[in-house]
Design a protein around this motif. Structure first.
Motif, PDB file in Angstrom:
ATOM      1  N   ASP A 112       7.733  -3.046  -3.711  1.00 30.36           N
ATOM      2  CA  ASP A 112       7.228  -3.503  -2.420  1.00 30.36           C
ATOM      3  C   ASP A 112       5.735  -3.159  -2.267  1.00 30.36           C
ATOM      4  OD1 ASP A 112       7.702  -0.779  -2.338  1.00 30.36           O
ATOM      5  OD2 ASP A 112       8.642  -0.780  -0.355  1.00 30.36           O
ATOM      6  N   PHE A 113       5.346  -1.983  -2.768  1.00 29.29           N
ATOM      7  CA  PHE A 113       3.939  -1.571  -2.719  1.00 29.29           C
ATOM      8  C   PHE A 113       3.086  -2.564  -3.522  1.00 29.29           C
ATOM      9  CE2 PHE A 113       1.148   2.532  -3.210  1.00 29.29           C
ATOM     10  CZ  PHE A 113       0.001   1.785  -3.031  1.00 29.29           C
TER      11      PHE A 113
ATOM     12  N   ALA B 250       2.731  -5.867  -1.753  1.00 26.63           N
ATOM     13  CA  ALA B 250       1.834  -5.824  -0.597  1.00 26.63           C
ATOM     14  C   ALA B 250       0.379  -5.966  -1.056  1.00 26.63           C
ATOM     15  CB  ALA B 250       2.019  -4.503   0.155  1.00 26.63           C
TER      16      ALA B 250
ATOM     17  N   PRO C 186      -5.237  -8.070   7.728  1.00 23.83           N
ATOM     18  CA  PRO C 186      -4.249  -7.759   6.692  1.00 23.83           C
ATOM     19  C   PRO C 186      -4.631  -6.543   5.845  1.00 23.83           C
ATOM     20  CG  PRO C 186      -5.229  -9.933   6.322  1.00 23.83           C
ATOM     21  CD  PRO C 186      -5.800  -9.417   7.591  1.00 23.83           C
ATOM     22  N   THR C 187      -5.940  -6.307   5.666  1.00 26.35           N
ATOM     23  CA  THR C 187      -6.355  -5.145   4.866  1.00 26.35           C
ATOM     24  C   THR C 187      -5.914  -3.853   5.538  1.00 26.35           C
ATOM     25  OG1 THR C 187      -8.275  -6.336   4.047  1.00 26.35           O
ATOM     26  CG2 THR C 187      -8.326  -3.946   3.818  1.00 26.35           C
TER      27      THR C 187
ATOM     28  N   ARG D 126      -3.665  -3.473   7.808  1.00 27.87           N
ATOM     29  CA  ARG D 126      -2.203  -3.430   7.849  1.00 27.87           C
ATOM     30  C   ARG D 126      -1.658  -2.902   6.514  1.00 27.87           C
ATOM     31  NH1 ARG D 126      -0.199  -9.019   9.419  1.00 27.87           N
ATOM     32  NH2 ARG D 126      -1.008  -8.610  11.501  1.00 27.87           N
ATOM     33  N   THR D 127      -2.225  -3.391   5.399  1.00 29.57           N
ATOM     34  CA  THR D 127      -1.751  -2.959   4.077  1.00 29.57           C
ATOM     35  C   THR D 127      -2.081  -1.486   3.830  1.00 29.57           C
ATOM     36  OG1 THR D 127      -2.158  -5.197   3.310  1.00 29.57           O
ATOM     37  CG2 THR D 127      -1.771  -3.551   1.614  1.00 29.57           C
TER      38      THR D 127
ATOM     39  N   PHE E 257      -2.159   0.899   5.997  1.00 29.97           N
ATOM     40  CA  PHE E 257      -1.155   1.730   6.674  1.00 29.97           C
ATOM     41  C   PHE E 257       0.210   1.599   6.005  1.00 29.97           C
ATOM     42  CE2 PHE E 257      -4.390   1.832  10.006  1.00 29.97           C
ATOM     43  CZ  PHE E 257      -4.352   3.184  10.327  1.00 29.97           C
ATOM     44  N   ALA E 258       0.542   0.368   5.576  1.00 25.93           N
ATOM     45  CA  ALA E 258       1.865   0.145   4.977  1.00 25.93           C
ATOM     46  C   ALA E 258       2.014   0.881   3.650  1.00 25.93           C
ATOM     47  CB  ALA E 258       2.107  -1.345   4.766  1.00 25.93           C
ATOM     48  N   THR E 259       0.908   1.158   2.975  1.00 23.21           N
ATOM     49  CA  THR E 259       0.996   1.787   1.649  1.00 23.21           C
ATOM     50  C   THR E 259       0.466   3.215   1.674  1.00 23.21           C
ATOM     51  OG1 THR E 259      -1.169   0.899   1.053  1.00 23.21           O
ATOM     52  CG2 THR E 259       0.729  -0.424   0.441  1.00 23.21           C
TER      53      THR E 259
ATOM     54  N   GLU F  42       4.091   6.897   3.339  1.00 22.46           N
ATOM     55  CA  GLU F  42       5.221   7.314   4.186  1.00 22.46           C
ATOM     56  C   GLU F  42       6.506   6.735   3.590  1.00 22.46           C
ATOM     57  OE1 GLU F  42       4.802   9.421   6.566  1.00 22.46           O
ATOM     58  OE2 GLU F  42       2.634   9.364   6.267  1.00 22.46           O
TER      59      GLU F  42
ATOM     60  N   GLN G 273       9.318   8.599  -3.165  1.00 17.49           N
ATOM     61  CA  GLN G 273       8.044   9.127  -2.674  1.00 17.49           C
ATOM     62  C   GLN G 273       7.499  10.128  -3.689  1.00 17.49           C
ATOM     63  OE1 GLN G 273       7.809  11.883   0.697  1.00 17.49           O
ATOM     64  NE2 GLN G 273       6.334  10.506   1.633  1.00 17.49           N
TER      65      GLN G 273
END
Ligand code: CUA
Length: 332
Positions: free
Chosen positions: A32-33, A36, A102-103, A105-106, A108-110, A113, A154
């Protein structure tokens, strides 16, 4: 060299880039990483391609239309055109918003956590190998990181000496391994396979030789692997070469640096309790076979410049090395 040969050479070099295989490509994400990052990259690529197309088209039109011709007066420059000035301020600003949202957002998403049930692994960079500690499983291994398919993982990344960087391209971005500091990566692998990675921060003589592998196992495959790794080391059968190798190991400098569960407690080099189960030695540099193991034990720095595993003094005899190799290979 005639010019056409230079062109041929240049084209051949370009085309060779299409040959493959590309074991460390970031363009075939397997988590998923990775996906993204790939989506962000593709989106920004098309914005950049659009900007390039518009700018180059205008440039070419201008070059053709306003070029100097015999008897033609110089074209009139435009000054203070309010509408145009607003347009070329707002258009790039709007494009930057489409890139920035989107940058961020990505980012934070990566950020690393992970849900509470994630498999947690401590990753420790050493000159020049990787240590993997599975805290909850109580399991320690080196250079080959096993993770289960589809489960959040993780990684808590740090270093024992200088700054390294953990990078397994198909699974996600790189993260620095900094002494006294922990950086995190979280991902969920989405395809079973073996993925190459490497240290991505210059860390000394064998930086380029500090490779790693991530093995994405099916859920049951991971369970089987963990069970084997958790068991104690295989005891060599009486009278075998491997048994003699165990004795050589126990009386040599090996024990000062390497752990073999129940045999030796060293913590400077990789844990060897199940070294025979790994596909590679020397941090992914060589296949784990008797020939490479023997040359490695005899003279590691010759195979890996700067290796902290020095030549033994006095050197081990050939038959002692053969016995050691048999013992290490038996540690499945
Ligand atoms: Cu470790 Cu480069």
């Amino acid at each position: 060299m005639p010019r056409y040969r230079l062109w041929l050479l240049t084209v051949a070099l370009w085309v060779s880039g299409c040959g493959g295989p590309f074991p460390q490509t970031t363009l075939e994400p397997r988590s998923d990483f990775g996906s993204a990052i790939d989506q962000l990259f593709t989106g920004i690529f098309w914005w950049a391609a659009g900007v390039f197309l518009v700018v180059e088209t205008l440039l070419v039109i201008t070059l053709i239309r306003f070029r100097h011709r015999e008897g033609r007066p110089a074209p009139k420059p435009t000054h203070g055109h309010t509408l145009m000035e607003i347009a070329w301020t707002l258009a790039p600003a709007a494009i930057l918003v489409f890139v920035a949202v989107p940058t961020v957002r990505t980012i934070f998403a990566t950020a690393g956590e992970a849900p509470a049930d994630a498999l947690k692994v401590d990753v420790i960079g050493h000159q020049w190998w990787w240590e993997f500690r599975y805290r909850e499983l109580g399991l320690v291994t080196a250079n080959e990181l096993h993770v289960p398919l589809g489960r959040a993982v993780q990684l808590s990344i740090t270093s024992a000496d200088v700054i390294h960087a953990f990078w397994a391209p198909p699974l996600g971005g790189k993260r620095d391994a900094i002494p006294g500091h922990v950086n995190r990566i979280a991902f969920r692998a989405d395809r079973v396979g073996v993925y190459d990675g490497q240290c991505a921060e210059f860390c000394g003589a064998s930086h380029a030789n500090m490779r790693l592998r991530v093995v994405v196992d099916s859920d049951s495959g991971f369970g089987r692997w963990a069970t084997v790794q958790l068991a104690g080391p295989a005891a060599p059968a009486a009278g075998t070469l491997a048994e003699r190798g165990k004795a050589v190991f126990a009386r040599s400098a090996c024990i000062g640096c390497h752990t073999i569960q129940g045999v030796s407690p060293g913590v400077i080099g990789p844990n060897l309790t199940h070294v025979g189960s790994r596909a590679t030695i020397a941090s992914g540099l060589f296949p784990n076979d008797s020939a490479h193991l023997a040359s490695w034990i005899a003279d590691a720095p010759a195979l890996k410049p700067g290796s902290l595993m020095t030549r033994m003094k006095p050197p081990l005899k050939d038959d002692d090395i053969a016995a050691l190799v048999a013992y290490l290979a038996s540690l499945k």
